[in-house]
Design an enzyme around this catalytic site. Structure first.
Site, PDB file in Angstrom:
ATOM      1  N   GLU A 277       0.833  -1.215   0.000  1.00 39.04           N
ATOM      2  CA  GLU A 277       0.000   0.000   0.000  1.00 39.04           C
ATOM      3  C   GLU A 277       0.866   1.263   0.000  1.00 39.04           C
ATOM      4  O   GLU A 277       0.538   2.245  -0.670  1.00 39.04           O
ATOM      5  CB  GLU A 277      -0.931  -0.012   1.215  1.00 39.04           C
ATOM      6  CG  GLU A 277      -1.924  -1.161   1.254  1.00 39.04           C
ATOM      7  CD  GLU A 277      -2.853  -1.175   0.055  1.00 39.04           C
ATOM      8  OE1 GLU A 277      -3.195  -0.081  -0.456  1.00 39.04           O
ATOM      9  OE2 GLU A 277      -3.236  -2.274  -0.393  1.00 39.04           O
ATOM     10  N   GLU A 354      -0.331  -2.332  -9.703  1.00 38.79           N
ATOM     11  CA  GLU A 354      -0.241  -3.390  -8.685  1.00 38.79           C
ATOM     12  C   GLU A 354       1.120  -4.080  -8.755  1.00 38.79           C
ATOM     13  O   GLU A 354       1.729  -4.382  -7.715  1.00 38.79           O
ATOM     14  CB  GLU A 354      -1.367  -4.411  -8.884  1.00 38.79           C
ATOM     15  CG  GLU A 354      -2.750  -3.892  -8.556  1.00 38.79           C
ATOM     16  CD  GLU A 354      -2.868  -3.379  -7.135  1.00 38.79           C
ATOM     17  OE1 GLU A 354      -2.354  -4.051  -6.214  1.00 38.79           O
ATOM     18  OE2 GLU A 354      -3.473  -2.309  -6.945  1.00 38.79           O
ATOM     19  N   ASP A 358       3.871  -4.091  -5.796  1.00 37.20           N
ATOM     20  CA  ASP A 358       4.477  -5.349  -5.336  1.00 37.20           C
ATOM     21  C   ASP A 358       5.999  -5.253  -5.384  1.00 37.20           C
ATOM     22  O   ASP A 358       6.697  -5.704  -4.450  1.00 37.20           O
ATOM     23  CB  ASP A 358       4.016  -6.514  -6.214  1.00 37.20           C
ATOM     24  CG  ASP A 358       2.613  -6.995  -5.878  1.00 37.20           C
ATOM     25  OD1 ASP A 358       2.077  -6.577  -4.841  1.00 37.20           O
ATOM     26  OD2 ASP A 358       2.056  -7.789  -6.669  1.00 37.20           O
TER      27      ASP A 358
END
Length: 410
Positions: A277, A354, A358
């Site tokens: 996040e 995303e 990651d």
């Protein structure tokens, strides 16, 4: 009333969208029994995998029923002149343009809410209950619906009221003022959503002092991320599914953990999820999504301003007396294919983001705990391990689990 060409264009749009959606659902369902990739062989044991397949099949069948009902009702409503009837009914109560528009959309919202309520109830108390996810008391379910309706009526009604005023005051230039207002509203909601909206539905408490908080704060310092607000939300009162999210920016930024997440993951895994996040924030994904959202809103409003005064837009939904509210409904239906295209682009960018988040978590913390956390979360939510590529392309805002794990292990 004679049907116009645009009327049949709307019918065609609805049918094509439905057929494409069902084709994708069918292709995805065909993949439910596909061989699980080697990287995911440890997510489910045999019984759990059978349960996961059954859960997906149940949701697929439920989607066929609910989507089919929605299409059938919409087509019948259009073909039988439902919007003309609703327009005349609204005008029998009031004459002013502002009041007529507000009441018209109030009827539309109330009717759609009532029609959707049985499906929402069945989804929660039959499907989610059967597979062990639902923890929502019936009283809370209906209270949530009531709160959601009131919030939508208050905020949506206020925004619609201002839209009409802008339209009356400035004519075709109303889109500029509406765009400025919506842009300010989006910024406000992004800043204060967790402080103002979330407490209406959930209890948020600061994360208690202890090992987990120390680990999170230690990581935040290492990553150069100023973090003062870490909250735990009582998600378990509605579902066993876990989540975590980042909201706000500047002094208002905060990390929110579902209590189910804390129960399901160990300390390193929770920190890894938070590192992901934080990666979104550090890579400016939050700001990018905010800016793009505002730009797309401006584009949509500009296109709306070109057609809102065209009587053919109102006639396209069968309303004989052209009006602002009928024009809005007609435009929304005609514009939906463009929304589908912009949605595809946003999903594509979201999947790239995303991967970037990651990578940030892998480089600033570790890959292994993020891999194990993703596997646990997928297992606990009975997620689809083998989605069809076309379905992923259209619907997924996150990459499939196997792609994320391969990226993390690369």
């Amino acid at each position: 009333m004679e049907k116009t060409t645009l009327f049949y264009v709307i019918i065609g749009i609805l049918l094509v969208q439905y057929l494409v959606h069902q084709l994708l659902e069918f292709l995805n369902a065909r993949h439910f029994k596909a061989q699980v990739p080697q990287e995911l062989s440890d997510v489910f044991n045999e019984n759990e995998y059978k349960k996961s397949q059954a859960y997906k099949k149940t949701n697929y069948k439920f989607g066929l029923l609910s989507d089919g009902f929605s299409l059938l009702f919409t087509l019948v409503f259009l073909l039988l002149g439902g919007f003309e009837w609703l327009d005349q009914l609204t005008r029998s109560f009031t004459k002013g343009e502002v009041a007529t528009t507000l009441l018209f959309f109030g009827f539309v919202f109330f009717g759609s809410t009532l029609l959707g309520l049985p499906f929402s109830y069945y989804k929660t108390f039959v499907i989610e209950e059967k597979y062990g996810f639902n923890t929502t008391p019936r009283r809370l379910f209906f209270l949530d619906k009531l709160k959601g309706m009131v919030l939508t009526l208050v905020l949506g009604g206020a925004m619609l009221y201002l839209f009409i005023l802008f339209y009356q005051w400035t004519g075709s230039r109303f889109w500029v003022y509406a765009w400025i207002f919506i842009g300010v509203f989006i910024l406000f909601i992004n800043l204060f959503y967790s402080r103002l909206i979330v407490p209406l539905f959930n209890k948020q408490t600061p994360l208690q002092e202890g090992s987990l908080k120390n680990a999170i704060e230690s990581y935040a310092r290492k990553a150069g991320f100023e973090l003062k607000n870490i909250f735990v939300i009582d998600g378990s009162k509605r579902s066993t599914k876990a989540n975590a999210y980042f909201s706000g920016f500047g002094r208002e930024k905060r990390i929110t953990l579902f209590d189910t997440l804390i129960n399901d993951l160990d300390e390193d895994e929770i920190v890894a999820v938070l590192a992901h996040e934080v990666g979104h924030y550090k890579r400016k994904h939050v700001v990018f999504n905010l800016v793009v959202s505002i730009l797309l809103t401006g584009f949509t409003l500009y296109i709306l301003s070109l057609f809102i005064n065209d009587p053919q837009i109102s006639l396209a939904i069968g309303v004989s007396q052209p009006s602002f509210h009928a024009g809005l409904v007609g435009f929304a239906l005609l514009y939906s294919p463009i929304s589908e295209v912009t949605g595809l682009a946003m999903n594509y960018l979201s999947r790239k983001f995303e991967f970037q988040a990651d990578d940030f978590a892998k480089n600033t913390f570790a890959a292994k705990p993020l891999v194990t956390s993703l596997k646990k979360l997928s297992k606990n939510s009975l997620s689809n391990l083998t989605p069809h590529p076309a379905y992923v392309f259209v619907h997924y805002s996150h990459p499939p689990l196997v792609e994320r794990i391969r990226n993390l292990k690369a």
